[in-house]
Design a protein around this motif. Structure first.
Motif, PDB file in Angstrom:
ATOM      1  N   LYS A  79       0.849  -1.189   0.000  1.00 38.73           N
ATOM      2  CA  LYS A  79       0.000   0.000   0.000  1.00 38.73           C
ATOM      3  C   LYS A  79       0.886   1.241   0.000  1.00 38.73           C
ATOM      4  N   SER A 117       0.247   6.252   1.637  1.00 43.40           N
ATOM      5  CA  SER A 117       0.829   7.147   2.642  1.00 43.40           C
ATOM      6  C   SER A 117       1.887   8.070   2.044  1.00 43.40           C
ATOM      7  N   ASP A 143      -9.426   4.561  -4.135  1.00 40.92           N
ATOM      8  CA  ASP A 143      -8.876   3.702  -3.090  1.00 40.92           C
ATOM      9  C   ASP A 143      -7.636   4.412  -2.537  1.00 40.92           C
ATOM     10  N   ASP A 196      -5.770   3.782  -0.152  1.00 40.65           N
ATOM     11  CA  ASP A 196      -4.636   2.938   0.260  1.00 40.65           C
ATOM     12  C   ASP A 196      -3.563   2.891  -0.828  1.00 40.65           C
ATOM     13  N   TYR A 197      -3.970   3.164  -2.081  1.00 41.11           N
ATOM     14  CA  TYR A 197      -3.039   3.042  -3.198  1.00 41.11           C
ATOM     15  C   TYR A 197      -2.810   4.345  -3.964  1.00 41.11           C
TER      16      TYR A 197
END
Length: 92
Positions: A26, A29, A69, A71-72
């Motif tokens: 992932k 961040s 999404d 997270d990606y």
């Protein structure tokens, strides 16, 4: 590195690396900018979905058109650049 190893993900001590490994790793961040999506302005052309290098844009069931999404999503802004309806704005 032999070419055959560059065509599939490889497990290392640091985790999975190589093509297709982003599903496991992932990367959201890393993001500095976040896509702000205007669903009313979206014409559902799916250019953002097509050009997203991380497959972070998902096609959704109607009436929603696309979703992100996070997270990606790395916040690269390609989706904003290719959106002909100006339905996506990258914000800090």
């Amino acid at each position: 590195m032999p070419l055959s190893l560059a065509t599939k993900p490889t497990k290392t001590d640091s985790g999975l690396v190589g093509p297709g490994s982003s599903v496991e790793n992932k990367t959201g961040s890393w993001r500095t900018f976040t896509p702000k999506y205007d669903e009313e302005a979206c014409n559902n052309c799916l250019m953002c979905w097509f050009y997203c290098p991380d497959a972070a844009i998902k096609r959704l069931e109607p009436p929603k058109k696309v979703g992100f999404d996070m997270d990606y999503c790395k916040g690269c802004g390609i989706c904003e650049e290719v959106c002909p309806a100006d339905a996506i704005e990258m914000v800090r």
